[in-house]
Design an enzyme around this catalytic site. Structure first.
Site, short mmCIF file in Angstrom:
data_model
loop_
_atom_site.label_atom_id
_atom_site.label_comp_id
_atom_site.label_asym_id
_atom_site.label_seq_id
_atom_site.Cartn_x
_atom_site.Cartn_y
_atom_site.Cartn_z
N GLU A 153 -2.64 -16.86 1.91
CA GLU A 153 -2.16 -16.14 2.56
C GLU A 153 -1.26 -17.70 3.19
OE1 GLU A 153 -3.58 -11.40 3.07
OE2 GLU A 153 -3.99 -13.13 5.01
N GLU A 305 -5.32 -8.51 -2.57
CA GLU A 305 -6.29 -7.54 -1.41
C GLU A 305 -5.43 -6.70 -1.07
OE1 GLU A 305 -6.52 -10.23 1.42
OE2 GLU A 305 -6.95 -12.22 0.84
#
Length: 632
Positions: A153, A305
């Site tokens: 991320e 995710e």
């Protein structure tokens, strides 16, 4: 080049993040047994394991990871092996405080969380490449390895002196000299002219308002520095085995990393997405994020995710109701995902994510969540026919990171005018009508789409302007939303009226922007009367037909929606933000004229239809029963 097909090997991927370093070795065998029971075939390992893999600068401890990868391989479970560089260990920040990020307020953050790194700090770069190289040297040819998961991320920014030095170098390459910089930044305003490169700083906390061009360039620079970090680690792992594909996980609708540029540097594109179960628009927002990442990938992608239950970082972390994780997982597959992964496999007993949902929750395998996880794994195993299949779309929505960043700079006419909100204004009614959308660059190839929608392109380059003009001239249908065509890429305002380069294309001239504090009334014979909010403009039709006009107030009679024949195509300009029902009517009118049809017509409200390959997915987002009859 390797790609997602080398990871899937003909099967939908299923699994999640696995953090065995949080558990004693006697738990690992149980984990693997339960993974097999749940149908897991891929797990992401090592994302936050830097301290476990390198407890001190001069010592690596790979024994535990050797054991874990061996257990997974013996069970037939593939591994997405991470470089753990998103979460440096305390020893790095302690020994090298300059690796810790500094905010625009001048305060340096400390370790004790994650993402505590300056992307420009030489010591961080060296340490990150060292641990990446050590992992790659040991595991690049391990039989369990299916894909490299680089970082996590990406999005950390810093304003320290390392960044200032790199920023000045970045600006030299972009503008050549100080004259070029001063011209591009408009430093004649407020006596900001620079006379030496050493005077140039990141946009730190200032007395009043920062120079918007400086702010915009720093956002571009930060994106470039993060991308440098990614590509350096990517190249390191590739050097040990170029046959293993490389990815990193994007966050949905994230302004700080330009998805188009990043996707071009990956072998496959991955997404983390966490719609809020309490949000009535969650299904639509999730669909939009998935359509965006499919478009960035140019085809199938990986859901890296999602939470099987609650997302612990929310102020109100309501878990997914029964069946919702299955529903949103199927939405991902319908919209192009070739894998469905979660964060995480086993719920953490300690740390900041101790209340985050997991495939194996704190309640253990005798739980609602695990039973649903097991059933979903079995169901996905039977859907292998969609692997690699395309998702057709006749509509394209323009997504531009520079325009996004620029329209949200300080001192714009309406601080509530947000780029993703404008995307949603147009995406939501198309989604509810089951019209599938791609997302495209303003400079991309538009010829395969019957309709192109530009919700907002505040900042537009000459190349983008010309590309959209050529699309309409060639017979395409274009819809452009408000506050578009205002500045060039240096944040220099177009003069002579707006939308600067598109006045002839759209057949309209805008003299003034008119942000709204209260709704306005709009009259239209074709659309029906409606209200509009947020934004209006002092418009004059210059060849376009007025489809809707403001009624009452200082803008009385001014066109709010216009249609203009141009070349062989049609261009629409929407100078306001219509209420949702009105936007739906408008887009239905435009779609009908452009020959765009829904995947399936006349479905009950709340039923989503998506075609992928030879299958049509029907996804019911309400909790009431509905009946859908197949036409004979």
């Amino acid at each position: 080049m390797p790609g997602l097909q080398d990871v899937t090997r003909g099967r939908l991927l299923y699994g999640g993040d696995y953090n065995p370093e949080q558990w004693p070795p006697d738990v690992w065998a149980q984990d693997v047994r339960l993974m097999r029971e749940a149908g897991v075939n891929l797990v992401t390992v090592g994302v936050f394991a830097w301290a476990a893999l390198q407890p001190s600068p001069d010592r690596y401890t790979f024994d535990w990871l050797d054991t874990v990868l061996g257990l997974l391989h013996e069970a037939g479970i593939g591994v997405a092996l991470a470089t753990p560089t998103a979460s440096p260990p305390p020893w790095l920040g302690h020994r090298h405080p300059d690796t810790l990020p500094q905010g625009p307020d001048g305060i340096r953050r400390v370790y004790g969380s994650r993402n505590q790194y300056c992307p420009c700090a030489p010591a961080y770069r060296r340490a990150a490449l060292a641990v990446t190289g050590a992992i790659a040297a040991r595991y690049a040819n391990h039989p369990a390895l299916r894909v490299w998961h680089v970082g996590n991320e990406y999005g950390t920014t810093c304003h320290c002196d390392h960044c200032a030095e790199r920023f000045r170098g970045w600006l030299r390459r972009r503008y050549d000299d100080l004259d070029g910089l001063n011209t591009a930044w408009g430093t004649a305003v407020w006596s900001q002219r620079y006379g030496a490169w050493a005077e140039v700083l990141p946009p730190r906390r200032v007395q009043y308002v920062i120079n918007p061009a400086q702010d915009l360039d720093y956002q571009r620079f930060c994106d470039d520095m993060l991308l440098e970090c990614f590509t350096a680690e990517r190249d390191t792992v590739r050097a040990h085995n170029p046959a293993v594909p490389v990815t990193t996980n994007f966050m949905d609708c994230y302004r700080h990393t330009d998805g188009w540029r990043w996707a071009a540097q990956e072998d496959l594109v991955s997404l983390d997405t966490y719609p809020d179960p309490n949000d009535p628009a969650a299904a639509m927002r999730g669909a939009m994020a998935k359509d965006i990442v499919r478009s960035l990938a140019g085809g199938p992608w990986l859901l890296a995710e999602q939470s099987p239950g609650a997302a612990s970082w929310r102020p109100v972390a309501t878990p997914k109701r029964p069946g919702l994780n299955r529903l949103w997982s199927m939405q991902a597959v319908a919209r192009g995902a070739d894998g469905v992964l979660h964060f995480q496999w086993r719920a953490s007993r300690q740390g900041a994510e101790r209340s985050h949902g997991a495939m194996l929750p704190h309640a253990g395998p005798d739980s609602r969540v695990f039973r649903e996880i097991r059933a979903l794994g079995e169901e996905l195993d039977g859907l292998s026919e969609v692997v690699g299949a395309p998702v057709p779309a006749d509509v394209a929505i323009v997504l531009d990171w520079d325009a996004w960043r620029a329209v949200e700079l300080d001192h714009q006419p309406h601080e509530g005018f947000r780029y993703v909100d404008r995307l949603t204004d147009y995406y939501a009614p198309l989604w509810s009508d089951n019209v599938t959308c791609d997302f495209v660059r303003a400079t991309g190839d538009l010829r395969d789409h019957r309709l192109v929608v530009v919700p907002n392109l505040y900042q537009v380059s000459a190349a983008a302007a010309g590309n959209l003009i050529g699309y309409v001239e060639g017979g395409g249908t274009l819809v452009v939303g408000p506050f578009s065509g205002i500045t060039d890429p240096d944040e220099r305002v177009h003069t002579g009226g707006w939308p600067g380069p598109w006045q002839d294309l759209l057949g309209v001239r805008v003299e003034e922007h008119w942000p709204l504090a209260d709704p306005i009334d709009v009259a239209s014979a074709e659309l029906g009367d409606f209200t509009a909010t947020m934004w209006a403009e002092w418009t004059t039709a210059r060849g376009a037909d007025t489809v809707a006009a403001v009624r009452g107030g200082p803008l009385d009679g001014r066109p709010a929606v216009l249609r203009h024949r141009f070349g062989a195509g049609t261009a629409w300009y929407v100078a306001t933000v219509p209420a949702p029902d009105a936007m739906r009517r408008l887009l239905r009118l435009v779609c009908a004229a452009a020959g765009v049809a829904p995947v399936l017509p006349d479905l009950p409200p709340g039923v989503e239809a998506v075609r992928r390959g030879d299958l049509v997915f029907l996804l019911h987002h309400d909790t009431c029963a509905v009946e859908i009859r197949r036409a004979s």
